[in-house]
Write a protein that holds these residues in place. Sequence first.
Motif, PDB file in Angstrom:
ATOM      1  N   PHE A   1       0.841  -1.189   0.000  1.00 55.49           N
ATOM      2  CA  PHE A   1       0.000   0.000   0.000  1.00 55.49           C
ATOM      3  C   PHE A   1       0.880   1.243   0.000  1.00 55.49           C
ATOM      4  O   PHE A   1       2.007   1.226   0.494  1.00 55.49           O
ATOM      5  N   ALA A   2       0.327   2.329  -0.498  1.00 55.92           N
ATOM      6  CA  ALA A   2       1.017   3.616  -0.428  1.00 55.92           C
ATOM      7  C   ALA A   2       1.019   4.129   1.008  1.00 55.92           C
ATOM      8  O   ALA A   2       1.907   4.868   1.417  1.00 55.92           O
ATOM      9  N   TYR A   3       0.011   3.727   1.775  1.00 63.42           N
ATOM     10  CA  TYR A   3      -0.091   4.120   3.181  1.00 63.42           C
ATOM     11  C   TYR A   3      -0.775   2.978   3.938  1.00 63.42           C
ATOM     12  O   TYR A   3      -1.405   2.117   3.338  1.00 63.42           O
ATOM     13  N   GLU A   4      -0.625   2.971   5.230  1.00 65.67           N
ATOM     14  CA  GLU A   4      -1.170   1.900   6.062  1.00 65.67           C
ATOM     15  C   GLU A   4      -2.701   1.936   6.088  1.00 65.67           C
ATOM     16  O   GLU A   4      -3.304   2.996   6.219  1.00 65.67           O
ATOM     17  N   ILE A   5      -3.313   0.762   5.933  1.00 64.72           N
ATOM     18  CA  ILE A   5      -4.766   0.625   6.008  1.00 64.72           C
ATOM     19  C   ILE A   5      -5.058  -0.455   7.037  1.00 64.72           C
ATOM     20  O   ILE A   5      -4.560  -1.573   6.917  1.00 64.72           O
ATOM     21  N   GLN A   6      -5.831  -0.138   8.037  1.00 64.37           N
ATOM     22  CA  GLN A   6      -6.179  -1.077   9.108  1.00 64.37           C
ATOM     23  C   GLN A   6      -4.931  -1.755   9.689  1.00 64.37           C
ATOM     24  O   GLN A   6      -4.892  -2.964   9.898  1.00 64.37           O
ATOM     25  N   LYS A   7      -3.899  -0.967   9.893  1.00 65.06           N
ATOM     26  CA  LYS A   7      -2.632  -1.432  10.469  1.00 65.06           C
ATOM     27  C   LYS A   7      -1.941  -2.483   9.604  1.00 65.06           C
ATOM     28  O   LYS A   7      -1.182  -3.311  10.096  1.00 65.06           O
ATOM     29  N   LYS A   8      -2.185  -2.450   8.305  1.00 65.28           N
ATOM     30  CA  LYS A   8      -1.542  -3.374   7.364  1.00 65.28           C
ATOM     31  C   LYS A   8      -0.836  -2.553   6.291  1.00 65.28           C
ATOM     32  O   LYS A   8      -1.284  -1.484   5.911  1.00 65.28           O
ATOM     33  N   ASN A   9       0.289  -3.081   5.804  1.00 66.89           N
ATOM     34  CA  ASN A   9       1.069  -2.390   4.785  1.00 66.89           C
ATOM     35  C   ASN A   9       0.931  -3.007   3.403  1.00 66.89           C
ATOM     36  O   ASN A   9       1.485  -2.500   2.438  1.00 66.89           O
ATOM     37  N   GLU A  10       0.236  -4.152   3.307  1.00 69.20           N
ATOM     38  CA  GLU A  10       0.036  -4.801   2.021  1.00 69.20           C
ATOM     39  C   GLU A  10      -1.266  -5.584   2.031  1.00 69.20           C
ATOM     40  O   GLU A  10      -1.858  -5.805   3.089  1.00 69.20           O
ATOM     41  N   GLY A  11      -1.712  -5.972   0.840  1.00 64.91           N
ATOM     42  CA  GLY A  11      -2.939  -6.737   0.721  1.00 64.91           C
ATOM     43  C   GLY A  11      -2.965  -7.475  -0.602  1.00 64.91           C
ATOM     44  O   GLY A  11      -2.167  -7.199  -1.501  1.00 64.91           O
ATOM     45  N   ILE A  12      -3.882  -8.404  -0.732  1.00 63.69           N
ATOM     46  CA  ILE A  12      -4.043  -9.172  -1.963  1.00 63.69           C
ATOM     47  C   ILE A  12      -5.147  -8.506  -2.775  1.00 63.69           C
ATOM     48  O   ILE A  12      -6.289  -8.415  -2.329  1.00 63.69           O
ATOM     49  N   TYR A  13      -4.798  -8.046  -3.963  1.00 66.99           N
ATOM     50  CA  TYR A  13      -5.741  -7.341  -4.824  1.00 66.99           C
ATOM     51  C   TYR A  13      -6.428  -8.317  -5.771  1.00 66.99           C
ATOM     52  O   TYR A  13      -5.787  -9.202  -6.339  1.00 66.99           O
ATOM     53  N   ALA A  14      -7.732  -8.117  -5.965  1.00 68.93           N
ATOM     54  CA  ALA A  14      -8.494  -8.888  -6.943  1.00 68.93           C
ATOM     55  C   ALA A  14      -9.464  -7.938  -7.632  1.00 68.93           C
ATOM     56  O   ALA A  14     -10.129  -7.137  -6.973  1.00 68.93           O
ATOM     57  N   VAL A  15      -9.516  -8.021  -8.958  1.00 67.61           N
ATOM     58  CA  VAL A  15     -10.425  -7.193  -9.742  1.00 67.61           C
ATOM     59  C   VAL A  15     -11.447  -8.122 -10.379  1.00 67.61           C
ATOM     60  O   VAL A  15     -11.083  -9.097 -11.029  1.00 67.61           O
ATOM     61  N   VAL A  16     -12.720  -7.803 -10.177  1.00 60.14           N
ATOM     62  CA  VAL A  16     -13.805  -8.638 -10.692  1.00 60.14           C
ATOM     63  C   VAL A  16     -14.669  -7.788 -11.621  1.00 60.14           C
ATOM     64  O   VAL A  16     -15.132  -6.722 -11.225  1.00 60.14           O
ATOM     65  N   ASN A  17     -14.851  -8.265 -12.851  1.00 60.93           N
ATOM     66  CA  ASN A  17     -15.771  -7.611 -13.780  1.00 60.93           C
ATOM     67  C   ASN A  17     -17.049  -8.427 -13.804  1.00 60.93           C
ATOM     68  O   ASN A  17     -17.012  -9.632 -14.064  1.00 60.93           O
ATOM     69  N   PHE A  18     -18.182  -7.770 -13.519  1.00 61.54           N
ATOM     70  CA  PHE A  18     -19.445  -8.488 -13.507  1.00 61.54           C
ATOM     71  C   PHE A  18     -20.574  -7.587 -13.989  1.00 61.54           C
ATOM     72  O   PHE A  18     -20.441  -6.370 -14.041  1.00 61.54           O
ATOM     73  N   THR A  19     -21.666  -8.217 -14.347  1.00 63.00           N
ATOM     74  CA  THR A  19     -22.891  -7.517 -14.718  1.00 63.00           C
ATOM     75  C   THR A  19     -23.976  -7.988 -13.767  1.00 63.00           C
ATOM     76  O   THR A  19     -24.169  -9.194 -13.606  1.00 63.00           O
ATOM     77  N   ALA A  20     -24.652  -7.042 -13.130  1.00 58.00           N
ATOM     78  CA  ALA A  20     -25.680  -7.403 -12.154  1.00 58.00           C
ATOM     79  C   ALA A  20     -26.625  -6.233 -11.943  1.00 58.00           C
ATOM     80  O   ALA A  20     -26.341  -5.107 -12.358  1.00 58.00           O
ATOM     81  N   THR A  21     -27.698  -6.519 -11.260  1.00 58.78           N
ATOM     82  CA  THR A  21     -28.645  -5.472 -10.902  1.00 58.78           C
ATOM     83  C   THR A  21     -28.046  -4.606  -9.799  1.00 58.78           C
ATOM     84  O   THR A  21     -27.099  -5.010  -9.113  1.00 58.78           O
ATOM     85  N   SER A  22     -28.633  -3.449  -9.615  1.00 55.76           N
ATOM     86  CA  SER A  22     -28.179  -2.540  -8.569  1.00 55.76           C
ATOM     87  C   SER A  22     -28.320  -3.175  -7.191  1.00 55.76           C
ATOM     88  O   SER A  22     -27.433  -3.054  -6.340  1.00 55.76           O
ATOM     89  N   GLU A  23     -29.430  -3.900  -6.983  1.00 55.05           N
ATOM     90  CA  GLU A  23     -29.674  -4.528  -5.686  1.00 55.05           C
ATOM     91  C   GLU A  23     -28.625  -5.599  -5.384  1.00 55.05           C
ATOM     92  O   GLU A  23     -28.124  -5.698  -4.272  1.00 55.05           O
ATOM     93  N   ALA A  24     -28.294  -6.418  -6.393  1.00 53.70           N
ATOM     94  CA  ALA A  24     -27.290  -7.469  -6.198  1.00 53.70           C
ATOM     95  C   ALA A  24     -25.924  -6.857  -5.921  1.00 53.70           C
ATOM     96  O   ALA A  24     -25.164  -7.344  -5.068  1.00 53.70           O
ATOM     97  N   THR A  25     -25.608  -5.766  -6.615  1.00 54.55           N
ATOM     98  CA  THR A  25     -24.325  -5.090  -6.404  1.00 54.55           C
ATOM     99  C   THR A  25     -24.242  -4.518  -4.993  1.00 54.55           C
ATOM    100  O   THR A  25     -23.211  -4.637  -4.323  1.00 54.55           O
ATOM    101  N   GLN A  26     -25.316  -3.914  -4.534  1.00 56.30           N
ATOM    102  CA  GLN A  26     -25.342  -3.367  -3.171  1.00 56.30           C
ATOM    103  C   GLN A  26     -25.201  -4.473  -2.134  1.00 56.30           C
ATOM    104  O   GLN A  26     -24.509  -4.301  -1.121  1.00 56.30           O
TER     105      GLN A  26
END
Length: 113
Positions: free
Chosen positions: A42-67
């Motif tokens: 990370f560029a800066y600490e998030i929740q006291k962590k300096n790194e994380g596993i990134y995942a990008v998901v492309n999907f199509t769904a309704t607004s309700e399902a996305t929420q």
Amino acid sequence: MVIIAPEMDERQVPAYLDKYLKVITDAEGTIENVDIWGKRKFAYEIQKKNEGIYAVVNFTATSEATQELDRQLGLADDVIRTKILRAEEAIAMIASEAKRAEAKAARKTAAKA
């Protein structure tokens, strides 16, 4: 985009995400692509962590399902951050980042000359 805690084994990430992406498929949405980038600093600490596993998901769904997906990911202990964008917003954001990078490179080149 989902950022998962770095303590999780990267091989477990697809199965972990499938558990949450079931919300989309149950609502008759489609998952086009799941791209796991792996561990990144990370560029800066998030929740006291300096790194994380990134995942990008492309999907199509309704607004309700996305929420509902965003709500469930927000409650998950292993999820550090989420960001959901509409396709149009993501394309516009990528274009503006590319313009900004080009302008920065042009300024560097001009400064060296």
